[in-house]
Structures are given as C-alpha cells and as structure tokens.
Design a protein around this motif. Structure first.
Motif, PDB file in Angstrom:
ATOM      1  N   ILE A  19     -30.675  15.197 -37.748  1.00 29.91           N
ATOM      2  CA  ILE A  19     -30.119  14.410 -36.643  1.00 29.91           C
ATOM      3  C   ILE A  19     -29.934  15.283 -35.403  1.00 29.91           C
ATOM      4  CG2 ILE A  19     -28.083  13.138 -35.884  1.00 29.91           C
ATOM      5  CD1 ILE A  19     -27.759  12.180 -38.776  1.00 29.91           C
ATOM      6  N   ILE A  20     -29.421  16.494 -35.601  1.00 29.42           N
ATOM      7  CA  ILE A  20     -29.216  17.395 -34.461  1.00 29.42           C
ATOM      8  C   ILE A  20     -30.559  17.730 -33.798  1.00 29.42           C
ATOM      9  CG2 ILE A  20     -28.516  19.739 -33.842  1.00 29.42           C
ATOM     10  CD1 ILE A  20     -26.362  19.521 -36.007  1.00 29.42           C
ATOM     11  N   ALA A  21     -31.598  17.984 -34.611  1.00 26.75           N
ATOM     12  CA  ALA A  21     -32.916  18.310 -34.047  1.00 26.75           C
ATOM     13  C   ALA A  21     -33.492  17.129 -33.274  1.00 26.75           C
ATOM     14  CB  ALA A  21     -33.866  18.729 -35.167  1.00 26.75           C
ATOM     15  N   ARG A  22     -33.350  15.938 -33.811  1.00 20.90           N
ATOM     16  CA  ARG A  22     -33.901  14.766 -33.128  1.00 20.90           C
ATOM     17  C   ARG A  22     -33.139  14.480 -31.832  1.00 20.90           C
ATOM     18  NH1 ARG A  22     -38.282  14.579 -33.258  1.00 20.90           N
ATOM     19  NH2 ARG A  22     -38.362  12.398 -32.609  1.00 20.90           N
ATOM     20  N   MET A  23     -31.829  14.676 -31.848  1.00 22.49           N
ATOM     21  CA  MET A  23     -31.052  14.453 -30.637  1.00 22.49           C
ATOM     22  C   MET A  23     -31.405  15.487 -29.559  1.00 22.49           C
ATOM     23  SD  MET A  23     -29.273  11.738 -30.871  1.00 22.49           S
ATOM     24  CE  MET A  23     -30.747  11.109 -31.728  1.00 22.49           C
ATOM     25  N   ALA A  24     -31.625  16.730 -29.995  1.00 19.47           N
ATOM     26  CA  ALA A  24     -31.989  17.773 -29.032  1.00 19.47           C
ATOM     27  C   ALA A  24     -33.339  17.487 -28.397  1.00 19.47           C
ATOM     28  CB  ALA A  24     -32.012  19.135 -29.724  1.00 19.47           C
ATOM     29  N   ASP A  25     -34.200  16.769 -29.128  1.00 23.68           N
ATOM     30  CA  ASP A  25     -35.541  16.470 -28.617  1.00 23.68           C
ATOM     31  C   ASP A  25     -35.591  15.112 -27.916  1.00 23.68           C
ATOM     32  OD1 ASP A  25     -38.253  17.196 -28.295  1.00 23.68           O
ATOM     33  OD2 ASP A  25     -38.835  15.881 -29.958  1.00 23.68           O
ATOM     34  N   SER A  26     -34.463  14.434 -27.851  1.00 23.53           N
ATOM     35  CA  SER A  26     -34.429  13.099 -27.245  1.00 23.53           C
ATOM     36  C   SER A  26     -34.169  13.192 -25.741  1.00 23.53           C
ATOM     37  CB  SER A  26     -33.350  12.254 -27.916  1.00 23.53           C
ATOM     38  OG  SER A  26     -32.074  12.762 -27.587  1.00 23.53           O
ATOM     39  N   HIS A  27     -34.178  12.019 -25.104  1.00 24.66           N
ATOM     40  CA  HIS A  27     -33.954  11.950 -23.658  1.00 24.66           C
ATOM     41  C   HIS A  27     -32.566  11.398 -23.333  1.00 24.66           C
ATOM     42  CE1 HIS A  27     -38.119  12.991 -22.879  1.00 24.66           C
ATOM     43  NE2 HIS A  27     -38.502  12.049 -23.736  1.00 24.66           N
ATOM     44  N   PHE A  28     -31.666  11.433 -24.305  1.00 21.81           N
ATOM     45  CA  PHE A  28     -30.309  10.972 -24.035  1.00 21.81           C
ATOM     46  C   PHE A  28     -29.602  11.929 -23.078  1.00 21.81           C
ATOM     47  CE2 PHE A  28     -30.693   9.032 -28.444  1.00 21.81           C
ATOM     48  CZ  PHE A  28     -30.933   7.761 -27.954  1.00 21.81           C
ATOM     49  N   SER A  29     -28.549  11.433 -22.477  1.00 25.45           N
ATOM     50  CA  SER A  29     -27.774  12.267 -21.564  1.00 25.45           C
ATOM     51  C   SER A  29     -27.014  13.335 -22.353  1.00 25.45           C
ATOM     52  CB  SER A  29     -26.784  11.409 -20.771  1.00 25.45           C
ATOM     53  OG  SER A  29     -25.812  10.851 -21.644  1.00 25.45           O
ATOM     54  N   LEU A  30     -26.576  14.359 -21.633  1.00 21.13           N
ATOM     55  CA  LEU A  30     -25.832  15.438 -22.285  1.00 21.13           C
ATOM     56  C   LEU A  30     -24.547  14.911 -22.904  1.00 21.13           C
ATOM     57  CD1 LEU A  30     -25.714  18.467 -22.848  1.00 21.13           C
ATOM     58  CD2 LEU A  30     -24.533  18.748 -20.658  1.00 21.13           C
ATOM     59  N   LEU A  31     -23.896  13.937 -22.252  1.00 26.68           N
ATOM     60  CA  LEU A  31     -22.676  13.358 -22.789  1.00 26.68           C
ATOM     61  C   LEU A  31     -22.946  12.646 -24.110  1.00 26.68           C
ATOM     62  CD1 LEU A  31     -19.689  12.578 -22.555  1.00 26.68           C
ATOM     63  CD2 LEU A  31     -20.412  10.581 -21.183  1.00 26.68           C
ATOM     64  N   ALA A  32     -24.024  11.862 -24.129  1.00 26.49           N
ATOM     65  CA  ALA A  32     -24.361  11.137 -25.360  1.00 26.49           C
ATOM     66  C   ALA A  32     -24.686  12.103 -26.493  1.00 26.49           C
ATOM     67  CB  ALA A  32     -25.542  10.208 -25.104  1.00 26.49           C
ATOM     68  N   LYS A  33     -25.430  13.158 -26.176  1.00 28.87           N
ATOM     69  CA  LYS A  33     -25.757  14.138 -27.212  1.00 28.87           C
ATOM     70  C   LYS A  33     -24.495  14.819 -27.742  1.00 28.87           C
ATOM     71  CE  LYS A  33     -30.410  15.243 -25.519  1.00 28.87           C
ATOM     72  NZ  LYS A  33     -31.302  16.302 -24.974  1.00 28.87           N
ATOM     73  N   GLY A  34     -23.585  15.150 -26.837  1.00 29.76           N
ATOM     74  CA  GLY A  34     -22.350  15.792 -27.271  1.00 29.76           C
ATOM     75  C   GLY A  34     -21.540  14.903 -28.190  1.00 29.76           C
ATOM     76  N   LEU A  35     -21.423  13.611 -27.850  1.00 26.96           N
ATOM     77  CA  LEU A  35     -20.678  12.680 -28.692  1.00 26.96           C
ATOM     78  C   LEU A  35     -21.341  12.528 -30.061  1.00 26.96           C
ATOM     79  CD1 LEU A  35     -19.776   9.918 -26.067  1.00 26.96           C
ATOM     80  CD2 LEU A  35     -18.258  11.661 -27.041  1.00 26.96           C
ATOM     81  N   ILE A  36     -22.671  12.482 -30.069  1.00 30.18           N
ATOM     82  CA  ILE A  36     -23.384  12.364 -31.348  1.00 30.18           C
ATOM     83  C   ILE A  36     -23.175  13.606 -32.200  1.00 30.18           C
ATOM     84  CG2 ILE A  36     -25.675  12.214 -32.403  1.00 30.18           C
ATOM     85  CD1 ILE A  36     -26.495  10.425 -30.043  1.00 30.18           C
ATOM     86  N   PHE A  37     -23.216  14.786 -31.583  1.00 34.33           N
ATOM     87  CA  PHE A  37     -22.980  16.021 -32.334  1.00 34.33           C
ATOM     88  C   PHE A  37     -21.583  16.027 -32.953  1.00 34.33           C
ATOM     89  CE2 PHE A  37     -26.183  18.675 -29.655  1.00 34.33           C
ATOM     90  CZ  PHE A  37     -27.227  18.025 -30.301  1.00 34.33           C
ATOM     91  N   ILE A  38     -20.588  15.563 -32.183  1.00 33.75           N
ATOM     92  CA  ILE A  38     -19.218  15.500 -32.706  1.00 33.75           C
ATOM     93  C   ILE A  38     -19.148  14.538 -33.884  1.00 33.75           C
ATOM     94  CG2 ILE A  38     -16.852  14.796 -32.185  1.00 33.75           C
ATOM     95  CD1 ILE A  38     -17.329  15.785 -29.319  1.00 33.75           C
ATOM     96  N   ALA A  39     -19.809  13.384 -33.744  1.00 32.74           N
ATOM     97  CA  ALA A  39     -19.799  12.388 -34.820  1.00 32.74           C
ATOM     98  C   ALA A  39     -20.457  12.940 -36.081  1.00 32.74           C
ATOM     99  CB  ALA A  39     -20.509  11.119 -34.357  1.00 32.74           C
ATOM    100  N   VAL A  40     -21.563  13.649 -35.903  1.00 34.14           N
ATOM    101  CA  VAL A  40     -22.252  14.235 -37.062  1.00 34.14           C
ATOM    102  C   VAL A  40     -21.362  15.278 -37.732  1.00 34.14           C
ATOM    103  CG1 VAL A  40     -24.218  15.651 -37.778  1.00 34.14           C
ATOM    104  CG2 VAL A  40     -24.560  13.767 -36.180  1.00 34.14           C
ATOM    105  N   GLY A  41     -20.693  16.114 -36.931  1.00 29.96           N
ATOM    106  CA  GLY A  41     -19.807  17.117 -37.505  1.00 29.96           C
ATOM    107  C   GLY A  41     -18.664  16.494 -38.287  1.00 29.96           C
TER     108      GLY A  41
END
Length: 447
Positions: free
Chosen positions: A398-420
């Motif tokens: 999930i982290i790799a796919r999010m890093a390769d996505s075009h989401f905003s930095l805020l969205a990626k940060g929230l997703i990383f927190i949720a995954v953690g």
C-alpha cells in the motif's frame, strides 16, 4: 530443536518428575530422545579456541617480523616451514586421537590454515615471485580445503567459503579465461558438498556455516552471472542494471527453492538462510517493480537477459527445482519464487513501447496482495502460516502504491497514518488471538 533447547528440556525433567508430571518411564524416554551430544562444542569453546590460535599466530608473526632483516635466507625459509610443520604435527596428533574435543580440532584447523598462508607469503617474498593477491588467496584456500574434511573444522570451512566469494568478486574483469574467472565458483563450492560425510545428520551443517555458505553462494553466483554476461562481446553493449537485477532475482529464486529433505523442511525458517535471504531480495525486488517506471525498465532488461546463456541455464535449474518443490508441496516458497518469473508472464502482453506500459506493475501488485492475504487467511482457518508477515507485505504494498500515485501529499500522509494504525491494531489482534488459543488448549492429563 537446537542443542540449547535440548539442554533446557533435560534440566526441567527432574523437577517435572518431582511434581508428578512425568512417570519414570516417560522421563527416561525424554532423556533418550533429547540426549545432547557432549562432543559438540559450545560457542564459548569455539571462540576461545579460535582466539587462542589467532593470538599464537599473530604473536609468532610479530616476533619474526621484528628481526626479519637480520636473518639470512636459510633462516627465513626455516621460519616459513617450521610453523607449517608444527601445525601439521599437531593436526596429525589430533587425528590420531580420534574423537577429540571440537575446540581442539578448531584450534588445529585454524593454526594450520594460518601457517599455510604465512608459508606461501614468506616464500613468495623471499624469492620475489610476484603475482597478485588473488593468486595468493586462490592457492591458500585450495590448500586449506582438506582441513575442513580431515579435521572437520568449521573455521577452515568458513575461511574457504569467504575466500572463494572474495576471489570470485575480484575476478569479474572482462576478458579473463574461464579458469581464472568466477565461472569456476560453482566447482569451488562443490568442494564442501556434500558437507563432511560421516557426521551425524543433525550436526553436519551448523547454522553459522549455513549462513556463511549462503552469503558466499549469493556473492559467487552473482559474480559469475556478471562475468558470463559481460564475457561475450555480442551481449556487452546492452548490459545494464535491469539485466543483472533480473539475473540476480532468478538466482534468489533458485536459492529459495533449493531442494530440502523432510528434516530440512521441518526446521525453523531461521535455520534456512537461503530461504530468508532469497525471500528478502525477492520481496524487495517485487515492491520496487510495483512502480510503473521501474517495471518498464525491468521488462526491457528481461527482453535482453533471456538471450544470455547464463540466464537460460538459470531458468533450466529453476524449472527443475519448481518440479521438486511441487512434488514436496512447498507452496509457500513456490509463491515467493514465482515473483522472479512474473516478467516472463507479462512479456506476451507488453506493447512495443515499454515506456507506456503498466502491465508488470499491476501484475506484481496483484501477486503480492494475493500472497499477503493468503498468509493472513490461512492462520484464521487453522493452517500453519505467518499472518504478521502477510500484514507487513500488504502494508509495504500500500505504501509503495501510494508513493507512486498522483494523490496530494496530504492524502498520502493520511493514508500512511491509517496503514500504520491498522498494522498496529492487527498486531494487537493477533497477540490476543494467540493468547486465547493458548488458554483454550486443554492441559495434558496427569499420569
């Protein structure tokens, strides 16, 4: 179970007898089944024996070197051969005594190994024989190999494994003849296979030697792959990082699928370094391949790598190991090893312009997701599995796919927190489930 576990069990038996948990007959059966071989050394014995041999050898070299310029050639030759002769006499006495303590064999093996190298170096210096250090290392390791067999010395075996890996790495220069190149590594490795016949199977290959042998095999085989690929001028122009990455991934798959007997399959994963290290490489390679640009480059490398004889040989060996793994139903390692073969399945669906394809990226993503989910589901249906590893694979994916996505930095940060948070919650859930399963298991009836 290793020897420390056996010793712990033997130490508990008297107390269990006193508490009435074991009958005398059951205690005798456990003592016979979990008997510890007293001839096997402890780690402290091996370390002390090796350290003593190193200190003696270093001290002799220092004393001789201090007065070296004052000695004539005959005396220098005497200093070259006397330590070697003394170590050989010591080794002969050890062999004459038969079953001696392991630390004595280790000391004799290490002393003779050091004396052999010192003798070669001194004679070369006295007569100005010249040559490069890899030539010196090559003959030193060949002359030390018999010590691993005759004295059953782990120190000599470890030195040999390290030496052949270092020698192979240095010999990757383009244009060398095969007998002076890493192509010789597979033959050199056979010098320790089968490992010390005649030893009891449970002690034939210690964990430390297994790890050294695995690392040596990885370095030596990767050096051989590099050299063979570069040796032929027809392939020299297209050699790039992606070609070698895939060749090394095939090597990792071969290591993961290396055939094991029933006893080897029953051992813990920590005692199978070829599976641990090969899986780590393949998972890292797969996570990297989920990035679309990396996947495109890897596909380009695969198109060129399949033309190489070394790659074709690896595929043949891998096919044989796959058949053997299927026959033994080693589904977990088959799933992991198949990560290296995904580019081959993606090739028929790859357009001519590799820059615009995401086929390999999505194929690896789906495969990793399937592995992670399977590891989790198997545990919940009561089958042997590694659910935390499955959760770790899914989190990394999930982290790799999010890093390769075009989401905003805020969205990626929230997703990383949720995954953690999800990963920590899953870890807590598995811990509670493990405690519940232990508490629900009925205790054995007292005799």
């Amino acid at each position: 179970m290793n020897s420390s576990h056996h010793r712990w069990l033997l130490e508990q038996i008297p107390q269990w007898e006193t508490d009435g948990l074991l009958t005398p007959e059951a205690a005798r059966t456990l003592r016979a089944r979990h008997a510890v071989d007293g001839s096997q050394p402890s780690a402290g014995q091996l370390i002390m024996g090796a350290l003593g041999a190193l200190l003696i050898g270093t001290g002799l070299i220092a004393v001789i070197g201090y007065n070296w310029d004052d000695f004539p050639r005959s005396v220098r030759l005497l200093f070259a051969f006397l330590p070697l002769l003394g170590s050989q006499v010591f080794s002969f006495r050890v062999l004459q005594q038969g079953e001696t303590a392991a630390w004595v064999r280790e000391t004799a093996g290490l002393l003779q190994t050091l004396a052999t190298g010192a003798c070669i170096a001194i004679v070369s210096q006295i007569y100005n024989l010249g040559g490069e250090w890899p030539d010196f290392l090559f003959w030193w390791m060949l002359l030390s190999l018999p010590l691993a067999w005759l004295l059953r010395s782990k120190a000599a075996a470890i030195f040999y494994l390290i030496a052949i890996a270092v020698w192979s790495i240095h010999q990757t220069e383009h244009g060398r003849p095969w007998q002076d190149s890493p192509q010789l590594y597979p033959l050199l490795l056979l010098g320790l296979l089968p490992y010390w016949p005649g030893w009891p199977p449970k002690t034939a290959l210690s964990v430390s030697v297994r790890w050294v042998m695995t690392v040596s095999a990885i370095l030596g085989l990767c050096s051989a792959a590099f050299f063979v690929s570069m040796r032929n001028d027809r392939y020299y122009d297209f050699m790039n990082d992606e070609v070698f990455t895939w060749l090394w991934s095939l090597t990792a798959a071969v290591l993961v699928l290396f055939p094991l007997n029933t006893a080897g399959m029953a051992e813990s994963t920590g005692r199978k370094p070829q599976v641990v290290l090969g899986s780590l490489w393949l998972f890292g390679y797969a996570v990297a391949a989920t990035f679309s640009d990396v996947g495109d480059h890897l596909l380009g490398g695969v198109l060129q790598a399949v033309k190489l004889p070394w790659c074709q040989g690896l595929l043949v060996v891998l096919a044989v190991f796959v058949v053997l793994a299927v026959m033994r139903r080693r589904w977990a390692v088959l799933a992991i090893a198949s990560l290296a073969l995904l580019p081959l399945f993606a090739l028929p669906f790859t357009p001519e312009k590799l820059e615009s394809t995401t086929i390999l990226s999505w194929l690896v993503t789906l495969h990793l997701a399937a592995i992670g989910l399977t590891l989790i589901v198997l545990d919940f249906v009561g089958r042997p599995s590694a659910p935390r590893l499955g959760a770790l694979v899914l989190s990394a994916l999930i982290i790799a796919r999010m890093a390769d996505s075009h989401f905003s930095l805020l969205a990626k940060g929230l997703i990383f927190i949720a995954v953690g948070v999800a990963f920590l919650a899953f870890n807590l859930l598995m811990s509670r489930r493990h405690r519940q399963l232990q508490s629900s298991t009925p205790a054995p009836a007292l005799p």
